[in-house]
Design a protein around this motif. Structure first.
Motif, PDB file in Angstrom:
ATOM      1  N   GLY A 188     -39.200  92.800 -31.063  1.00  0.00           N
ATOM      2  CA  GLY A 188     -38.586  93.747 -30.289  1.00  0.00           C
ATOM      3  C   GLY A 188     -37.564  93.355 -29.085  1.00  0.00           C
ATOM      4  N   ARG A 189     -37.884  92.272 -28.590  1.00  0.00           N
ATOM      5  CA  ARG A 189     -37.087  91.620 -27.336  1.00  0.00           C
ATOM      6  C   ARG A 189     -35.790  91.252 -27.911  1.00  0.00           C
ATOM      7  NH1 ARG A 189     -41.291  88.208 -23.788  1.00  0.00           N
ATOM      8  NH2 ARG A 189     -42.582  89.875 -22.782  1.00  0.00           N
ATOM      9  N   ALA A 190     -35.636  90.405 -29.031  1.00  0.00           N
ATOM     10  CA  ALA A 190     -34.476  90.377 -29.829  1.00  0.00           C
ATOM     11  C   ALA A 190     -33.658  91.325 -30.118  1.00  0.00           C
ATOM     12  CB  ALA A 190     -34.513  89.383 -31.075  1.00  0.00           C
ATOM     13  N   HIS A 191     -34.423  92.235 -30.760  1.00  0.00           N
ATOM     14  CA  HIS A 191     -33.477  93.713 -30.989  1.00  0.00           C
ATOM     15  C   HIS A 191     -33.210  94.341 -29.548  1.00  0.00           C
ATOM     16  CE1 HIS A 191     -32.708  97.477 -32.925  1.00  0.00           C
ATOM     17  NE2 HIS A 191     -33.302  98.098 -32.067  1.00  0.00           N
ATOM     18  N   ALA A 192     -34.148  94.488 -28.476  1.00  0.00           N
ATOM     19  CA  ALA A 192     -33.603  95.052 -27.452  1.00  0.00           C
ATOM     20  C   ALA A 192     -32.341  94.452 -26.485  1.00  0.00           C
ATOM     21  CB  ALA A 192     -34.872  95.127 -26.453  1.00  0.00           C
ATOM     22  N   ILE A 193     -32.125  93.102 -26.747  1.00  0.00           N
ATOM     23  CA  ILE A 193     -30.962  92.586 -26.111  1.00  0.00           C
ATOM     24  C   ILE A 193     -29.802  92.533 -27.104  1.00  0.00           C
ATOM     25  CG2 ILE A 193     -32.389  91.278 -24.411  1.00  0.00           C
ATOM     26  CD1 ILE A 193     -32.041  88.913 -26.191  1.00  0.00           C
ATOM     27  N   GLY A 194     -30.068  92.712 -28.301  1.00  0.00           N
ATOM     28  CA  GLY A 194     -28.846  93.064 -29.079  1.00  0.00           C
ATOM     29  C   GLY A 194     -28.563  91.699 -30.072  1.00  0.00           C
ATOM     30  N   LEU A 195     -29.359  90.825 -30.250  1.00  0.00           N
ATOM     31  CA  LEU A 195     -28.906  89.425 -30.969  1.00  0.00           C
ATOM     32  C   LEU A 195     -28.457  89.941 -32.089  1.00  0.00           C
ATOM     33  CD1 LEU A 195     -32.122  87.204 -30.006  1.00  0.00           C
ATOM     34  CD2 LEU A 195     -29.614  87.314 -28.888  1.00  0.00           C
ATOM     35  N   PRO A 196     -27.313  89.036 -32.690  1.00  0.00           N
ATOM     36  CA  PRO A 196     -26.794  89.355 -33.989  1.00  0.00           C
ATOM     37  C   PRO A 196     -27.725  89.332 -35.044  1.00  0.00           C
ATOM     38  CG  PRO A 196     -25.575  87.787 -32.754  1.00  0.00           C
ATOM     39  CD  PRO A 196     -26.753  87.987 -31.887  1.00  0.00           C
ATOM     40  N   GLY A 197     -27.898  90.172 -36.016  1.00  0.00           N
ATOM     41  CA  GLY A 197     -28.538  90.103 -37.156  1.00  0.00           C
ATOM     42  C   GLY A 197     -29.934  90.863 -36.990  1.00  0.00           C
ATOM     43  N   THR A 198     -30.361  91.261 -35.592  1.00  0.00           N
ATOM     44  CA  THR A 198     -31.467  91.952 -35.495  1.00  0.00           C
ATOM     45  C   THR A 198     -31.649  93.642 -35.431  1.00  0.00           C
ATOM     46  OG1 THR A 198     -30.945  92.133 -33.043  1.00  0.00           O
ATOM     47  CG2 THR A 198     -32.074  90.298 -33.787  1.00  0.00           C
ATOM     48  N   ALA A 199     -30.426  93.954 -35.927  1.00  0.00           N
ATOM     49  CA  ALA A 199     -30.516  95.596 -36.175  1.00  0.00           C
ATOM     50  C   ALA A 199     -31.473  96.387 -36.790  1.00  0.00           C
ATOM     51  CB  ALA A 199     -29.246  96.257 -36.744  1.00  0.00           C
ATOM     52  N   ASP A 200     -32.141  95.551 -37.823  1.00  0.00           N
ATOM     53  CA  ASP A 200     -33.242  96.085 -38.848  1.00  0.00           C
ATOM     54  C   ASP A 200     -34.618  95.493 -38.448  1.00  0.00           C
ATOM     55  OD1 ASP A 200     -31.491  97.921 -40.148  1.00  0.00           O
ATOM     56  OD2 ASP A 200     -30.878  96.174 -41.103  1.00  0.00           O
ATOM     57  N   ILE A 201     -34.755  94.882 -37.388  1.00  0.00           N
ATOM     58  CA  ILE A 201     -36.126  94.500 -37.078  1.00  0.00           C
ATOM     59  C   ILE A 201     -37.092  95.471 -36.840  1.00  0.00           C
ATOM     60  CG2 ILE A 201     -37.450  93.589 -35.183  1.00  0.00           C
ATOM     61  CD1 ILE A 201     -35.537  91.396 -35.106  1.00  0.00           C
ATOM     62  N   PRO A 202     -36.822  96.830 -36.177  1.00  0.00           N
ATOM     63  CA  PRO A 202     -37.811  97.868 -36.192  1.00  0.00           C
ATOM     64  C   PRO A 202     -38.017  98.197 -37.427  1.00  0.00           C
ATOM     65  CG  PRO A 202     -35.946  98.191 -34.479  1.00  0.00           C
ATOM     66  CD  PRO A 202     -35.518  96.930 -35.308  1.00  0.00           C
ATOM     67  N   GLY A 203     -37.129  98.559 -38.138  1.00  0.00           N
ATOM     68  CA  GLY A 203     -37.532  99.070 -39.554  1.00  0.00           C
ATOM     69  C   GLY A 203     -38.553  98.054 -40.493  1.00  0.00           C
ATOM     70  N   ALA A 204     -38.160  96.736 -40.173  1.00  0.00           N
ATOM     71  CA  ALA A 204     -38.798  95.892 -40.929  1.00  0.00           C
ATOM     72  C   ALA A 204     -40.073  95.611 -40.371  1.00  0.00           C
ATOM     73  CB  ALA A 204     -38.238  94.333 -40.759  1.00  0.00           C
ATOM     74  N   LEU A 205     -40.337  95.867 -39.165  1.00  0.00           N
ATOM     75  CA  LEU A 205     -41.707  95.985 -38.579  1.00  0.00           C
ATOM     76  C   LEU A 205     -42.551  96.952 -38.985  1.00  0.00           C
ATOM     77  CD1 LEU A 205     -41.210  94.610 -34.955  1.00  0.00           C
ATOM     78  CD2 LEU A 205     -42.340  93.270 -36.592  1.00  0.00           C
ATOM     79  N   GLY A 206     -41.716  98.104 -39.427  1.00  0.00           N
ATOM     80  CA  GLY A 206     -42.490  99.311 -39.879  1.00  0.00           C
ATOM     81  C   GLY A 206     -42.989  98.977 -41.285  1.00  0.00           C
ATOM     82  N   VAL A 207     -42.221  98.492 -42.050  1.00  0.00           N
ATOM     83  CA  VAL A 207     -42.359  98.097 -43.423  1.00  0.00           C
ATOM     84  C   VAL A 207     -43.684  97.205 -43.465  1.00  0.00           C
ATOM     85  CG1 VAL A 207     -41.782  97.088 -45.589  1.00  0.00           C
ATOM     86  CG2 VAL A 207     -40.424  98.518 -44.272  1.00  0.00           C
ATOM     87  N   LEU A 208     -43.531  96.180 -42.437  1.00  0.00           N
ATOM     88  CA  LEU A 208     -44.540  95.184 -42.612  1.00  0.00           C
ATOM     89  C   LEU A 208     -46.046  95.920 -42.192  1.00  0.00           C
ATOM     90  CD1 LEU A 208     -45.575  92.133 -42.543  1.00  0.00           C
ATOM     91  CD2 LEU A 208     -44.722  92.068 -40.423  1.00  0.00           C
ATOM     92  N   LYS A 209     -46.301  96.786 -41.451  1.00  0.00           N
ATOM     93  CA  LYS A 209     -47.276  97.495 -40.605  1.00  0.00           C
ATOM     94  C   LYS A 209     -48.197  97.933 -41.972  1.00  0.00           C
ATOM     95  CE  LYS A 209     -49.115 100.872 -37.544  1.00  0.00           C
ATOM     96  NZ  LYS A 209     -48.571 101.956 -36.551  1.00  0.00           N
ATOM     97  N   GLY A 210     -49.385  97.453 -41.740  1.00  0.00           N
ATOM     98  CA  GLY A 210     -50.398  98.178 -42.977  1.00  0.00           C
ATOM     99  C   GLY A 210     -50.454  96.949 -44.058  1.00  0.00           C
ATOM    100  N   LYS A 211     -49.572  95.987 -44.254  1.00  0.00           N
ATOM    101  CA  LYS A 211     -49.443  95.314 -45.584  1.00  0.00           C
ATOM    102  C   LYS A 211     -50.850  94.239 -45.340  1.00  0.00           C
ATOM    103  CE  LYS A 211     -46.115  97.388 -47.262  1.00  0.00           C
ATOM    104  NZ  LYS A 211     -46.008  98.394 -46.115  1.00  0.00           N
TER     105      LYS A 211
END
Length: 333
Positions: A166-189
């Motif tokens: 979340g922090r990496a995504h918040a500061i806009g690091l390259p390649g982090t655009a889809d971290i929130p979506g990936a975390l959503g997929v991981l949730k519940g697994k």
């Protein structure tokens, strides 16, 4: 765009398995199909707005969300069959089918298998347009992938990934655009049944080399159906250049690249996504199934159709080549 009002999740039994879905609104029907590892909640940012103008059906695909998670057929064709039968039970005869990621592949398969039910085809960052896919998904298909996924989904590890990612995504690091979506997929697994279903679906379309299922061999059949592709310019799961491959095999397809969005443009840029969908539906007439034309296209096959309309897959495409590209003229005939 305002958040979605609370919608009751309904269930129907189809072929002995519980199928969960939300149904809202009135008007022309929209079937919204989520991607692998997600559920109908991926459409939360847009479903209320869409339900003001359309009848919206947003199911949890078998093996996902509140639907059953049996040991069953998780192929694209199996999912397409399930959607046809759910629509029949609900008394809905024709839909504009909208699919995201893996759901885009299901949408294409639905339109291919059941063209008489499909009015339009909208694919949002769909699979099936080339082998390229995020290496994490390739890795999960290897032996040990289930164990790695189980560990990553445990509460302490998931919490750490959420914090760091979340922090990496918040500061806009390259390649982090889809971290929130990936975390959503991981949730519940962490749940074994959900994890097994996810891996079953994933391994049906991806292996360690990349995507193994392609829609390009039958995409020529969509030439007579209004088709739109929506992609995020920062997609890190499936590269945006795949959109131009779709244009190569479906020349009349409308292509919309949303600047700044990743693999989940309907979640990240809901206002733009709804506007694109509204405009596309308003500008196109529902497809009319013509059995004679369908048979003729099948007899010609992909090579015959390609030769007839001059299809060619461009090379060395860049995302900026697609942004703002005009809609091509619809092929006559």
């Amino acid at each position: 765009m305002a958040g979605r009002k609370s919608l009751r999740v309904q269930t129907r039994t189809v072929h002995g398995h519980r199928r969960a879905y939300v149904l809202a609104g009135r008007g022309p029907a929209l079937l919204l199909l989520h991607g692998v590892g997600c559920d109908h909640h991926t459409w939360d940012p847009v479903i209320e707005h869409l339900s003001r103008r359309y009848t919206v059906i947003a199911p949890d695909l078998l093996g996902h969300g509140d639907s059953a998670k049996p040991r069953a057929d998780y192929s694209l064709g199996g999912f397409a069959n399930g959607m046809r039968d759910l629509l029949a039970i609900l008394g809905i005869d024709r839909v504009t089918v909208v699919g995201h990621s893996f759901g885009g592949g299901v949408a294409m398969q639905f339109a291919y298998q059941f063209p008489q039910y499909a009015e339009r085809l909208v694919m949002v960052a769909p699979g099936g347009l080339g082998p390229e896919v995020n290496p994490i998904l390739r890795g999960l298909t290897l032996p040990g992938g289930s164990t790695a996924l189980a560990v990553a989904a445990t509460p302490p590890v998931y919490a750490a990934l959420r914090l760091v990612g979340g922090r990496a995504h918040a500061i806009g690091l390259p390649g982090t655009a889809d971290i929130p979506g990936a975390l959503g997929v991981l949730k519940g697994k962490a749940d074994p049944a959900e994890r097994d279903a996810f891996l079953h679906v994933l391994r049906a379309v991806v292996d360690w080399k990349g995507q193994v299922v392609s829609m390009t061999d039958r995409a020529y059949l969509a030439r007579e159906m209004p088709t739109c592709l929506v992609w995020g310019s920062r997609d890190t799961v499936l590269p945006v250049v795949h959109a131009q491959r779709a244009r190569a095999v479906i020349p009349a397809a409308r292509i919309e690249v949303i600047p700044g969005a990743g693999h989940f443009p309907h979640e990240e840029k809901p206002d733009q996504f709804v506007q694109i969908l509204d405009d596309f539906i308003a500008a196109t007439a529902p497809s009319v199934y013509d059995a004679k034309k369908w048979r003729t296209a099948l007899r010609r096959g992909r090579a015959g159709e390609a030769a007839r309309v001059g299809l060619r897959i461009p090379k060395d495409l860049r995302p900026e080549d697609l942004a703002g590209a005009p809609e091509p003229a619809r092929t006559a005939g």
